[in-house]
Design an enzyme around this catalytic site. Structure first.
Site, PDB file in Angstrom:
ATOM      1  N   ARG A 169       0.820  -1.214   0.000  1.00  0.00           N
ATOM      2  CA  ARG A 169       0.000   0.000   0.000  1.00  0.00           C
ATOM      3  C   ARG A 169       0.855   1.265   0.000  1.00  0.00           C
ATOM      4  O   ARG A 169       0.429   2.296  -0.533  1.00  0.00           O
ATOM      5  CB  ARG A 169      -0.944  -0.007   1.207  1.00  0.00           C
ATOM      6  N   LYS A 207     -20.315 -18.327   0.288  1.00  0.00           N
ATOM      7  CA  LYS A 207     -21.725 -18.102   0.602  1.00  0.00           C
ATOM      8  C   LYS A 207     -22.473 -17.277  -0.432  1.00  0.00           C
ATOM      9  O   LYS A 207     -21.977 -16.246  -0.881  1.00  0.00           O
ATOM     10  CB  LYS A 207     -21.839 -17.350   1.930  1.00  0.00           C
ATOM     11  N   GLY A 235     -10.647 -10.312  -1.193  1.00  0.00           N
ATOM     12  CA  GLY A 235      -9.538 -10.766  -0.352  1.00  0.00           C
ATOM     13  C   GLY A 235      -9.022 -12.149  -0.722  1.00  0.00           C
ATOM     14  O   GLY A 235      -7.830 -12.332  -0.997  1.00  0.00           O
ATOM     15  N   GLY A 294     -13.588  -4.370   0.568  1.00  0.00           N
ATOM     16  CA  GLY A 294     -14.973  -3.931   0.704  1.00  0.00           C
ATOM     17  C   GLY A 294     -15.403  -2.936  -0.363  1.00  0.00           C
ATOM     18  O   GLY A 294     -16.521  -3.024  -0.879  1.00  0.00           O
TER      19      GLY A 294
HETATM   20  P1  ADP Z   1     -13.397 -13.138  -1.605  1.00  0.00           P
HETATM   21  O1  ADP Z   1     -12.691 -12.895  -0.289  1.00  0.00           O
HETATM   22  O2  ADP Z   1     -12.450 -13.168  -2.764  1.00  0.00           O
HETATM   23  O3  ADP Z   1     -14.566 -12.215  -1.824  1.00  0.00           O
HETATM   24  P2  ADP Z   1     -15.010 -15.240  -0.427  1.00  0.00           P
HETATM   25  O4  ADP Z   1     -14.600 -14.798   0.934  1.00  0.00           O
HETATM   26  O5  ADP Z   1     -16.416 -15.019  -0.847  1.00  0.00           O
HETATM   27  O6  ADP Z   1     -14.020 -14.648  -1.548  1.00  0.00           O
HETATM   28  O7  ADP Z   1     -14.801 -16.827  -0.569  1.00  0.00           O
HETATM   29  C1  ADP Z   1     -13.599 -17.471  -0.325  1.00  0.00           C
HETATM   30  C2  ADP Z   1     -13.809 -18.728   0.456  1.00  0.00           C
HETATM   31  O8  ADP Z   1     -14.734 -19.614  -0.172  1.00  0.00           O
HETATM   32  C3  ADP Z   1     -12.524 -19.520   0.592  1.00  0.00           C
HETATM   33  O9  ADP Z   1     -12.182 -19.582   1.948  1.00  0.00           O
HETATM   34  C4  ADP Z   1     -12.863 -20.895   0.029  1.00  0.00           C
HETATM   35  O10 ADP Z   1     -12.284 -21.954   0.750  1.00  0.00           O
HETATM   36  C5  ADP Z   1     -14.361 -20.930   0.153  1.00  0.00           C
HETATM   37  N1  ADP Z   1     -14.950 -21.935  -0.760  1.00  0.00           N
HETATM   38  C6  ADP Z   1     -14.811 -22.024  -2.088  1.00  0.00           C
HETATM   39  N2  ADP Z   1     -15.437 -23.114  -2.565  1.00  0.00           N
HETATM   40  C7  ADP Z   1     -16.000 -23.749  -1.507  1.00  0.00           C
HETATM   41  C8  ADP Z   1     -16.782 -24.949  -1.333  1.00  0.00           C
HETATM   42  N3  ADP Z   1     -17.108 -25.695  -2.392  1.00  0.00           N
HETATM   43  N4  ADP Z   1     -17.163 -25.278  -0.097  1.00  0.00           N
HETATM   44  C9  ADP Z   1     -16.849 -24.515   0.962  1.00  0.00           C
HETATM   45  N5  ADP Z   1     -16.113 -23.373   0.882  1.00  0.00           N
HETATM   46  C10 ADP Z   1     -15.696 -23.001  -0.343  1.00  0.00           C
HETATM   47 MG    MG Z   2     -13.175 -13.475   1.716  1.00  0.00          MG
END
Ligand code: ADP
Ligand code: MG
Length: 396
Positions: free
Chosen positions: A36, A197, A354, A377
């Site tokens: 950063r 999710k 992230g 965010g």
């Molecule tokens: P970002 O931080 O890039 O926005 P998220 O926080 O939404 O992404 O999602 C990342 C998480 O989703 C990771 O920790 C990953 O392990 C989890 N994940 C991906 N596929 C699955 C799955 N099939 N079942 C459970 N968790 C999953």
């Molecule tokens: Mg995340």
């Protein structure tokens, strides 16, 4: 959106109040990752070259409007001086006498970092009085902190209304890349949304289906969509109460001519653990004790072909549990393919989030992507189609 940049600014002898994101990882009073700090260099150099006094405003951590010495920005000074290659001054306060004295003492072209703006409750409250106190030390305002632009705080939003306001170089880079990906993309534009999710990404999915030509859904959230379509997902992570919402998103996609890609095949295991014995299954035939942990080879292959036939890609969320090999395979293969297309100039590939950033770094492809946003965010809110107050305040 049109906004002023530093090319439009008269800088000579002016006091530039520059909002940066110096909320860096720190351990034992030392900066452990200077990404950063390096991001702020182009703006600082441009201001110096123009003969401005460079006054840096930033927050660190969450002191919640109180003076918390452990959350001082002072330890950032040596790390910033190292990145810049010349000394940086520090003012023990961001408003009042100490701040004014530091600015009066500096010659044009010098750089000073002010103490944590969040030591004052007026910062997060966007209190006009506090914004005016900050404004005392500036003739112009530069916002270079896209990652803080989803917050309407005094130093990210309020100040922009009190003096001529400009987008810094990093802000400009970020806005230009995001505009190429979703604002005015070259079509067809494909999205990949994964992660764990559906519930955290509802607004994002609903907005994207109105903007994209194609959307591939992966990760844990794809299980909820499979379930909503009547498939058995065994012991997989699944938000069953969101089945109706998933069906609504499928309908919305249809109404907006956005082609949805749900997994054809998946990688399953009985345990979610690194190295757990994995099998490929049709997404329609999952056993009770099986968990879906990654996209299958056919799904990834179809996604790669869809990227071949697109001009723009916007990606948030890994396709599988990438932290636990072998369940990183789908994400890595798709990421490598996107990176190759981007490198060859065939695809504008933009990603953020992230875990997405961590996954792309682990795959070693970040540098070949057109742009990888580390804004967290702010990036997600932008993908949801929300107006970011810090950006809106820069609009001409
Ligand atoms: P970002 O931080 O890039 O926005 P998220 O926080 O939404 O992404 O999602 C990342 C998480 O989703 C990771 O920790 C990953 O392990 C989890 N994940 C991906 N596929 C699955 C799955 N099939 N079942 C459970 N968790 C999953
Ligand atoms: Mg995340």
């Amino acid at each position: 959106m049109r906004f002023r940049t530093l090319d439009d600014a008269d800088l000579q002898g002016r006091r530039a109040l520059v909002r940066v994101d110096f909320n860096v990882p720190m351990e034992d009073g030392r900066v452990t990752d200077d990404t950063r700090l390096r991001a702020a260099v182009p703006t600082i150099e441009k201001l110096r070259a123009g003969g401005a006094k460079v006054i840096l405003l930033a927050h660190f951590d969450r002191p919640k409007g109180k003076w918390v010495p452990a959350m001082s920005l002072k330890p950032v000074v040596p790390a910033l001086a190292k990145v810049l290659g010349y000394p940086v001054a520090f003012a023990e306060d961001c408003v009042g006498k100490d701040a004014a004295a530091a600015v009066a003492a500096m010659p044009p072209g010098d750089v000073v970092l002010f103490e944590n703006v969040r030591f004052y409750p007026g910062e997060e409250a966007n209190d006009p009085k506090f914004a005016r106190a900050l404004a005392e030390n500036g003739d112009l305002y530069v916002n270079d902190a896209f990652s803080a632009a989803h917050r309407a705080h005094a130093s990210t939003e309020g100040l922009a209304h009190l003096m001529p306001a400009y987008a810094g170089e990093q802000m400009r880079l970020e806005l230009t890349a995001l505009n190429r990906a979703l604002g005015h993309p070259e079509r067809p534009v494909i999205g990949i949304v994964g992660g764990s999710k559906v519930s955290t990404k509802l607004d994002l999915l609903k907005h994207l289906v109105t903007k994209l030509d194609k959307l591939a859904i992966g990760g844990g959230m794809a299980n909820t969509f499979l379930y909503a379509q009547g498939h058995d997902v065994g012991a997989s992570y699944c938000e069953k109460d969101l089945a109706e919402t998933a069906r609504e998103i499928i309908r919305l996609a249809g109404q907006n001519n956005c082609k949805l890609f749900l997994p054809l095949d998946v990688v399953v295991a009985e345990k979610m653990a690194p190295g757990a014995p994995a099998r490929v299954r049709d997404s329609g035939s999952i056993d009770d004790d099986e968990r879906i942990l990654d996209a299958g080879p056919e799904t990834v292959e179809r996604l790669c072909r869809a990227m071949d036939n697109s001009k723009t890609l916007i990606w948030n969320g890994p396709l599988g549990v990438f932290e636990m090999p072998p369940f990183d395979k789908g994400t890595v293969a798709a990421a490598r393919h996107a990176a190759e297309l981007a490198k060859a100039g065939k695809l504008v590939a933009v990603a953020g989030g992230g875990d997405t950033v961590a996954a792309l770094n682990a795959a070693g492809v970040s540098a070949d992507f057109t742009f990888v946003s580390t804004a967290g965010g702010a990036f997600l809110e932008w993908m949801e189609g929300k107006a970011l107050p810090g950006v809106a305040a820069l609009a001409q």
